[in-house]
Design a protein around this motif. Structure first.
Motif, short mmCIF file in Angstrom:
data_model
loop_
_atom_site.label_atom_id
_atom_site.label_comp_id
_atom_site.label_asym_id
_atom_site.label_seq_id
_atom_site.Cartn_x
_atom_site.Cartn_y
_atom_site.Cartn_z
N ASP A 205 0.81 -1.22 0.00
CA ASP A 205 0.00 0.00 0.00
C ASP A 205 0.84 1.26 0.00
N SER A 206 2.12 1.14 0.35
CA SER A 206 3.04 2.26 0.35
C SER A 206 4.43 1.70 0.07
N SER A 207 5.35 2.58 -0.31
CA SER A 207 6.69 2.06 -0.62
C SER A 207 7.76 3.12 -0.40
N LEU A 208 8.99 2.63 -0.31
CA LEU A 208 10.17 3.47 -0.16
C LEU A 208 11.28 2.84 -0.99
N GLU A 209 12.07 3.69 -1.65
CA GLU A 209 13.16 3.18 -2.48
C GLU A 209 14.33 4.14 -2.48
N ALA A 210 15.54 3.60 -2.35
CA ALA A 210 16.75 4.39 -2.51
C ALA A 210 17.09 4.46 -4.00
N CYS A 211 17.24 5.66 -4.52
CA CYS A 211 17.50 5.84 -5.95
C CYS A 211 18.29 7.14 -6.12
N ALA A 212 18.27 7.75 -7.29
CA ALA A 212 19.10 8.94 -7.50
C ALA A 212 18.48 9.86 -8.54
N VAL A 213 18.66 11.15 -8.33
CA VAL A 213 18.35 12.16 -9.35
C VAL A 213 19.54 12.20 -10.29
N ARG A 214 19.28 12.10 -11.59
CA ARG A 214 20.35 12.02 -12.58
C ARG A 214 20.54 13.33 -13.36
N ARG A 215 19.48 14.10 -13.49
CA ARG A 215 19.59 15.36 -14.25
C ARG A 215 18.55 16.34 -13.74
N ILE A 216 18.96 17.62 -13.70
CA ILE A 216 18.04 18.69 -13.34
C ILE A 216 17.97 19.65 -14.51
N ASP A 217 16.78 19.81 -15.07
CA ASP A 217 16.60 20.67 -16.23
C ASP A 217 16.58 22.14 -15.81
N PRO A 218 16.83 23.07 -16.76
CA PRO A 218 16.73 24.49 -16.44
C PRO A 218 15.32 24.86 -15.97
#
Length: 298
Positions: A205-218
């Protein structure tokens, strides 16, 4: 190269806002106003969730797990938006966050408007659930992130604020003091995707995950930037929070191109995106907090 650009245009055109309501998923029994809807606790939901294969994640590697009590203490304010179907039955819609004050809720605008900004759902048909309790919204308190002259809803203005008719009990997400100090361009920012509303392609019903931001757009609409990440997401995951290693909320999930592509992450073809808590969104949050905490004029 021309063919690659064509594919990118096709993918961009196909990117859809990750509308959280899915047919038959998260439906509670009865009105569910005084008790937690059966969708969160009933055997029916548990058995249907087991029918969703673990391999249905967006990417081949699925590191998601269920939220536990410690997680909810580390990431306070995590709640769920519930809305009634036309037949009156409540249905789990999306993640939402109690933030800053006991009565302020942050969530996605696409819960109430489509990409053409047409009204798809009334605030009065929805309520906020946190800590096993349900709270109504002030119907005319909806504040959308889109500009007055906007004609479409974009990822970076896909936010909304709502007031509760009464203060919610329990801890809330702290108000961000400032925008995330993150550079535009390619990054490698470890984050945790917290999805209090879960995902259609996840068993719980809910979740958590370790991941990463790879790009931030202007920055685009409202001075807000889009963050592309490699977190698994799926229908129902819109509104989920992205937290940095210090436990700060830095972004809110907005959209995804494909809910079940089963391909390795590729930054050039991935449009699952979150909007950073900055620009006009951060300003609106601070204004809303001041309005609620300021003493009434005499």
């Amino acid at each position: 190269m021309a063919q690659k650009r064509h594919v990118r245009r096709v993918l961009a055109a196909g990117a859809v806002l990750a509308l959280a309501v899915s047919s038959g998923a998260g439906v509670g029994a009865g009105d569910g106003r005084s008790e937690r809807p059966a969708a969160l606790t009933g055997r029916t939901a548990q058995s249907s969730a087991r029918d969703v294969p673990r391999t249905a994640a967006l990417y081949p590697r699925d590191g998601r797990r269920d939220l536990n009590a410690d997680d909810r203490g580390r990431y306070p304010g995590a709640g769920v938006l519930w809305c009634r179907r036309p037949d009156g039955v409540p249905q789990k819609a999306a993640a939402a966050w109690l933030i800053g004050t006991p009565s302020l809720v942050m969530l996605n605008a696409h819960n109430f408007r489509n990409r053409q900004l047409e009204t798809t759902r009334q605030v009065s048909d929805c309520y906020f659930q946190i800590g096993g309790r349900n709270y109504d919204f002030v119907a005319d308190s909806l504040r959308l992130g889109v500009a007055p002259d906007a004609q479409r809803l974009h990822i970076t203005d896909d936010w909304a604020l709502l007031r509760l008719t009464q203060p919610a009990e329990g801890p809330r997400q702290p108000m961000p003091a400032s925008a995330p100090d993150l550079p535009t361009g390619d990054v490698a920012l470890p984050v945790t995707l917290v999805a209090p509303g879960g995902h259609q392609n996840y068993r719980g019903d809910s979740s958590l995950e370790a991941c990463a931001v790879r790009r931030i757009d202007p920055p685009t609409e409202g001075g807000v930037r889009r963050a592309r990440h490699d977190c698994n997401d799926g229908y129902g995951g819109s509104g989920s929070g992205l937290f940095d290693e210090a436990g700060r909320l830095v972004a809110m999930q907005s959209a995804s191109l494909s809910m079940n592509s089963r391909h390795a992450f590729d930054i050039e073809f991935h449009y699952g995106s979150a909007l950073l808590i900055e620009g006009e969104l951060l300003g609106a949050l601070h204004r809303a907090q001041r309005e609620e905490t300021s003493p009434p004029a005499r």
